[in-house]
Design an enzyme around this catalytic site. Structure first.
Site, PDB file in Angstrom:
ATOM      1  N   ALA A  26       0.851  -1.197   0.000  1.00  0.00           N
ATOM      2  CA  ALA A  26       0.000   0.000   0.000  1.00  0.00           C
ATOM      3  C   ALA A  26       0.878   1.235   0.000  1.00  0.00           C
ATOM      4  O   ALA A  26       0.971   1.949   0.982  1.00  0.00           O
ATOM      5  CB  ALA A  26      -0.915  -0.019   1.215  1.00  0.00           C
ATOM      6  N   CYS A  27       1.544   1.467  -1.108  1.00  0.00           N
ATOM      7  CA  CYS A  27       2.633   2.428  -1.158  1.00  0.00           C
ATOM      8  C   CYS A  27       2.184   3.814  -1.594  1.00  0.00           C
ATOM      9  O   CYS A  27       1.067   4.006  -2.051  1.00  0.00           O
ATOM     10  CB  CYS A  27       3.710   1.919  -2.114  1.00  0.00           C
ATOM     11  SG  CYS A  27       4.209   0.207  -1.785  1.00  0.00           S
ATOM     12  N   THR A  28       3.101   4.779  -1.472  1.00  0.00           N
ATOM     13  CA  THR A  28       2.907   6.132  -1.969  1.00  0.00           C
ATOM     14  C   THR A  28       4.159   6.524  -2.735  1.00  0.00           C
ATOM     15  O   THR A  28       5.275   6.276  -2.276  1.00  0.00           O
ATOM     16  CB  THR A  28       2.681   7.127  -0.822  1.00  0.00           C
ATOM     17  OG1 THR A  28       1.625   6.664   0.020  1.00  0.00           O
ATOM     18  CG2 THR A  28       2.327   8.501  -1.358  1.00  0.00           C
ATOM     19  N   GLU A  78       4.013   0.436  -7.057  1.00  0.00           N
ATOM     20  CA  GLU A  78       2.855   1.099  -6.453  1.00  0.00           C
ATOM     21  C   GLU A  78       1.642   0.223  -6.748  1.00  0.00           C
ATOM     22  O   GLU A  78       1.193   0.134  -7.890  1.00  0.00           O
ATOM     23  CB  GLU A  78       2.679   2.484  -7.075  1.00  0.00           C
ATOM     24  CG  GLU A  78       1.511   3.270  -6.556  1.00  0.00           C
ATOM     25  CD  GLU A  78       1.780   3.866  -5.190  1.00  0.00           C
ATOM     26  OE1 GLU A  78       0.811   4.024  -4.427  1.00  0.00           O
ATOM     27  OE2 GLU A  78       2.949   4.189  -4.893  1.00  0.00           O
TER      28      GLU A  78
END
Length: 476
Positions: free
Chosen positions: A9-11, A102
């Protein structure tokens, strides 16, 4: 298949060279999945194999042939390969930077026509089968796209690529279809678990790439909802769910609020653009501040002064499940070995520090090569993670000590880098590698020592913060 679900659950952030303060291209990402799942740092040397090479995933069985020459590259793999490698990010010897991935979501309609492929390529394999075999960012995007077309992918993802000339962002939208966009030099992009690429110009192959047969796939299956016939990849392949509203779009909103404060937008807007020209040039410090942010100066900061409902309303950017955060910075007008920097913050970026590894390095400190699922005082991941664990229960009392340490280290890193910049001119390649190793090792040791000193002070300060305490009259 992986018996432990890996919910990434990246940014992400990408910055074009004319949008940055010093002409750098930057790509960066928080790798978010599990709150106690260490990462290592590794440099794979160049190797020429005498026999045919194959990659086979420990995760889902994905298998493909590889070239017999593997060029040097660095990566941040998991502490165990049992569930896949997840090498995630790094530079190769040609100065190509890659960050994967992502995680995003495709809508059910599209997947009905082109389902995900259970044994296709996934996040855990992408850096391993792409980065050691390419010489430009464009080649990297094209290689991954070709693999997806041939073998399929088991998930939808966004992937970041860069070299000294350009940055690219790729969206995979179904089992075999993908697009990639070159980030305009004067723009930045922030991405948060949604398909990001919007309109595609199929007459402009210099700035866009796409999978074979993409247009006909969309046309034949009547997938394009646009009244004007324009091709918006996000709208065709992506989602606009309630999860997007609370989990994803607020992170884009906050990034654009940081870099374009003059723009009025709502955190739950589904219409924010992928690309913007910033109101001011973006520095490496700004990019790090974004990836380590948690909605500061808004009611939605989990450790701020908002209401309990507001503090829990949106998923923050930097959070406990961040395994590592990185920014791959490509600085112009310097030798590649010194000019390219892999800024690496182990653990939670808000509580860690971005240590600069100059990309010519080939010696990794021991602390960055160890650490498992249980606490290990010799592991870099756990040394940085422990500070966060100690600060978490007492942010009002202890947060300032952490901030002071982070700021002190940031100043020291800059001094180390400036010294290397002055010394590097006229050096041979071997001398540059020696200098890169010196600076990277010194920065890493400085960070580890300073965080261990901070840990000792936090433990001492915490002893008086126990709920089993009582203010008494010392005269009694």
């Amino acid at each position: 298949m992986n018996s432990i679900p890996y919910y990434s659950a990246c940014t992400s952030i990408l910055v074009g060279k004319s949008a940055s303060l010093d002409g750098s291209i930057m790509i960066g990402r928080n790798e978010d999945a599990k709150s106690a799942w260490p990462k290592h740092l590794r440099v794979h040397p160049k190797k020429q194999f005498q026999t045919s090479q194959w990659f086979q995933s420990n995760d889902n069985g994905f298998k493909m042939p590889l070239p017999q020459i593997r060029y040097q590259y660095e990566a941040t793999p998991e502490w165990t390969a049992k569930y896949g490698l997840f090498e995630e990010d790094g530079f190769n010897e040609f100065g190509v930077a890659m960050s994967a991935t992502e995680s995003t979501y495709a809508n059910p309609t599209v997947l009905g026509y082109d389902p995900l492929v259970p044994d296709g390529i996934g996040e855990e394999a992408m850096v391993t089968v792409v980065l050691p075999y390419v010489k430009t960012a464009r080649q990297a995007a094209k290689r991954l796209g070709t693999i997806i077309e041939q073998f399929g992918t088991c998930e939808s993802n966004g992937i970041l690529f860069a070299d000294r000339h350009e940055a690219w962002y790729m969206d995979t939208g179904s089992g075999h279809h993908w697009v990639a966009i070159k980030i305009p030099d004067d723009c930045y992009a922030v991405v948060s678990n949604q398909m990001a690429v919007q309109k595609i110009d199929f007459n402009d192959p210099d700035n866009y790439m796409w999978s074979k047969g993409l247009q006909s796939f969309v046309d034949v299956n009547h997938l394009n909802p646009a009244l004007d016939g324009s091709f918006n990849f996000r709208n065709i392949f992506g989602t606009h769910s309630q999860s997007d509203t609370y989990y994803n779009t607020p992170r884009v909103w906050y990034g654009q609020k940081m870099f374009n404060p003059e723009v009025e937008q709502r955190p739950d807007s589904q219409e924010m653009p992928m690309l913007r020209t910033p109101a001011h040039k973006i520095s490496i410090d700004d990019a790090q501040a974004f990836l380590s942010s948690h909605f500061q100066e808004t009611p939605f900061d989990p450790i701020g002064s908002g209401s309990n409902a507001d503090k829990k309303k949106y998923r923050p950017i930097s959070l406990a499940k961040t395994q590592e955060s990185h920014i791959l910075q490509l600085r112009p007008n310097l030798p590649q070995a010194i000019g390219n920097i892999h800024w690496l913050a182990m653990g939670v970026a808000a509580q860690s520090t971005y240590v600069p590894f100059l990309s010519g390095f080939n010696t990794v400190p021991d602390e960055y090569q160890v650490g498992g699922a249980q606490y290990d005082p010799k592991s870099a991941y756990w040394i940085f993670k422990l500070v966060g664990v100690l600060v978490d229960p007492h942010y009002p009392q202890l947060g300032e000590l952490l901030k002071q340490t982070q700021e002190e280290l940031s100043i020291r890193y800059r001094q180390l880098i400036l010294d290397a910049d002055r010394r590097c001119h006229g050096m041979s390649h071997s001398e540059l590698v020696t200098l890169a190793n010196e600076v990277s090792t010194n920065a890493a040791k400085l960070a580890l020592n300073r965080y261990q000193q901070l840990t000792a002070r936090l433990v001492a300060e915490s002893t008086d913060l126990s709920p089993l305490n009582y203010k008494q009259d010392l005269n009694l």
